[in-house]
Design an enzyme around this catalytic site. Structure first.
Site, mmCIF file in Angstrom:
data_model
loop_
_atom_site.group_PDB
_atom_site.id
_atom_site.type_symbol
_atom_site.label_atom_id
_atom_site.label_comp_id
_atom_site.label_asym_id
_atom_site.label_seq_id
_atom_site.Cartn_x
_atom_site.Cartn_y
_atom_site.Cartn_z
ATOM 1 N N ASP A 105 0.910 -1.150 0.000
ATOM 2 C CA ASP A 105 0.000 0.000 0.000
ATOM 3 C C ASP A 105 0.940 1.188 0.000
ATOM 4 O O ASP A 105 1.619 1.448 0.999
ATOM 5 C CB ASP A 105 -0.879 -0.002 1.249
ATOM 6 C CG ASP A 105 -1.844 1.170 1.244
ATOM 7 O OD1 ASP A 105 -1.402 2.306 0.964
ATOM 8 O OD2 ASP A 105 -3.035 0.967 1.522
ATOM 9 N N HIS A 106 1.004 1.905 -1.121
ATOM 10 C CA HIS A 106 2.094 2.878 -1.253
ATOM 11 C C HIS A 106 2.012 4.013 -0.224
ATOM 12 O O HIS A 106 3.007 4.672 0.033
ATOM 13 C CB HIS A 106 2.198 3.404 -2.693
ATOM 14 C CG HIS A 106 1.177 4.439 -3.070
ATOM 15 N ND1 HIS A 106 -0.082 4.111 -3.467
ATOM 16 C CD2 HIS A 106 1.247 5.787 -3.113
ATOM 17 C CE1 HIS A 106 -0.762 5.222 -3.743
ATOM 18 N NE2 HIS A 106 0.029 6.257 -3.540
ATOM 19 N N HIS B 29 -5.767 2.999 1.575
ATOM 20 C CA HIS B 29 -4.982 4.134 2.065
ATOM 21 C C HIS B 29 -5.595 4.821 3.288
ATOM 22 O O HIS B 29 -4.895 5.114 4.264
ATOM 23 C CB HIS B 29 -4.836 5.185 0.962
ATOM 24 C CG HIS B 29 -4.310 4.629 -0.334
ATOM 25 N ND1 HIS B 29 -3.357 3.644 -0.383
ATOM 26 C CD2 HIS B 29 -4.608 4.922 -1.627
ATOM 27 C CE1 HIS B 29 -3.095 3.356 -1.651
ATOM 28 N NE2 HIS B 29 -3.845 4.113 -2.420
HETATM 29 C C1 BG6 Z 1 -4.097 4.826 -5.924
HETATM 30 C C2 BG6 Z 1 -5.499 4.902 -6.443
HETATM 31 O O1 BG6 Z 1 -3.929 3.690 -5.099
HETATM 32 O O2 BG6 Z 1 -3.822 5.991 -5.154
HETATM 33 C C3 BG6 Z 1 -5.689 6.141 -7.290
HETATM 34 O O3 BG6 Z 1 -5.779 3.732 -7.199
HETATM 35 C C4 BG6 Z 1 -5.290 7.377 -6.520
HETATM 36 O O4 BG6 Z 1 -7.035 6.266 -7.740
HETATM 37 C C5 BG6 Z 1 -3.904 7.202 -5.907
HETATM 38 O O5 BG6 Z 1 -5.276 8.476 -7.421
HETATM 39 C C6 BG6 Z 1 -3.568 8.340 -4.969
HETATM 40 O O6 BG6 Z 1 -2.220 8.246 -4.600
HETATM 41 P P1 BG6 Z 1 -1.395 9.542 -4.201
HETATM 42 O O7 BG6 Z 1 -0.072 9.023 -3.743
HETATM 43 O O8 BG6 Z 1 -1.339 10.416 -5.420
HETATM 44 O O9 BG6 Z 1 -2.192 10.195 -3.101
#
Ligand code: BG6
Length: 343
Positions: free
Chosen positions: A69-70, A132
């Protein structure tokens, strides 16, 4: 890397099965290792997440599996643990005695871009809340882990998810709101509404916005609402966590313009932390102004934060799974989201 596959989630199980059949799940030599990173979405509800977990565990051992989960790789998200457990001054206030409520917002100005087809079957709840936003919730609410290692941290995060009061299907409208963006302008540019995006059905009911009120039934958080929200095409791109504190027990300055104290953790784009409090305005009268004290990553460290994926892939290569999810954590998050999907 042996391989990197960019695929739709529907084929995860087949790929994993084939990796097993080809023997790629076993190290080639006694001193080497094999690990697999699996990107979200990990399932699309509790049942499919369980099925996927079982499938992966037939081929790999849990310690080889890195569910990514990044958000957990973002410096500002990891800093939540440092702020809370590396400093002495915040944690004593971090509970129901002092916190009035918590707001966790992940707002984007982007629309679904070219992912309309994918998004139609996903929606904001699956795409952002299950992963997230619940990760952020866990880290705000988590108890101090015994150590900063994979199992200690994941055990504590699991307890948070298990303590979140399940949504009651009959009362859903009182705690969850879903929405969909219409046409509008981003800056000077006209942008289409969701139902006019490529790959999206003209009568789609897929949500691009979710707001939910969550209660955590444990000693630390009983009675403190956590307001979660996320959406695409919102007025500004901002991911932040706001801890709003209770008023002083006896408000001698009640009529002087004082507002509640807030601790704001800016996850992105202006990475940093700020605290707001009341200060006496200069002058002969006793009037209060609300001011902020700010820490900015850029100013404080003179360098920007790193790419989340760089951190996580590096952790995987080192064999450190602290910032990755365990199967039971993923399932616990789905079990919270499932009743909303059902309604
Ligand atoms: C991804 C989603 O996991 O996270 C996207 O699939 C979303 O829809 C993105 O735009 C948001 O990531 P960040 O790091 O730009 O907040």
């Amino acid at each position: 890397f042996r391989s990197y596959l960019s695929t739709p989630p529907e084929v995860y199980e087949d790929i994993i099965e084939q990796i097993g059949k080809a023997g790629l799940n076993k190290p080639a030599t006694p001193n080497s290792w094999v690990r697999i990173i699996i990107e979200k979405p990990f399932g699309r509800d509790l049942a499919s997440a369980k099925e996927l977990n079982q499938k992966v565990l037939q081929v790999f051992e849990e310690k080889q599996i890195y569910r990514i989960d990044h958000y957990l790789g973002k410096d500002t998200v990891q800093n939540l643990l440092v702020l809370r457990f590396g400093n002495g001054i915040f944690e004593p206030l971090w509970n129901r005695n002092y916190v009035d409520h918590v707001q966790i917002t992940a707002g984007e100005t982007l629309g679904v871009e070219r992912r309309g087809g994918f998004y139609e079957t996903t929606g904001a709840l699956r795409d952002m809340i299950q992963s997230h936003v619940l990760q952020l919730t866990s880290l705000v609410a988590v108890e101090p882990p015994a150590a900063f290692d994979a199992n200690s941290v994941r055990n504590e995060k699991l307890k948070v998810l298990q303590s979140i009061r399940p949504f009651n299907i009959d009362m859903m409208a009182q705690s969850v709101v879903r929405g969909q963006y219409g046409a509008g302008k981003i800056g000077d540019k006209d942008v289409p509404g969701y139902r006019h995006e490529q790959g999206v059905a003209a009568n789609s009911h897929t949500e691009t916005f979710v707001a939910a009120k969550v209660l955590i039934d444990n000693w630390r958080w009983a009675g403190v609402p956590f307001y979660l929200r996320t959406g695409k095409r919102l007025a500004k791109r901002s991911t932040e966590i706001v801890i709003e504190f209770r008023n002083a027990p006896h408000m001698v300055f009640r009529d002087k313009g004082i507002e509640p104290n807030r601790l704001i953790l800016n996850i992105q784009p202006d990475e940093g932390i700020s605290i707001s409090f009341g200060a006496k305005r200069p002058g002969t009268e006793m009037n209060i102004g609300n001011v902020t004290m700010k820490f900015s990553y850029q100013e404080g460290f003179g360098e920007p934060t790193r790419s989340a994926y760089a951190t996580l892939v590096n952790d995987c290569l080192r064999g450190d799974a602290t910032l990755f999810d365990r199967g039971d954590n993923v399932e616990a998050a789905w079990s919270l989201v499932d009743p909303i999907l059902e309604v």
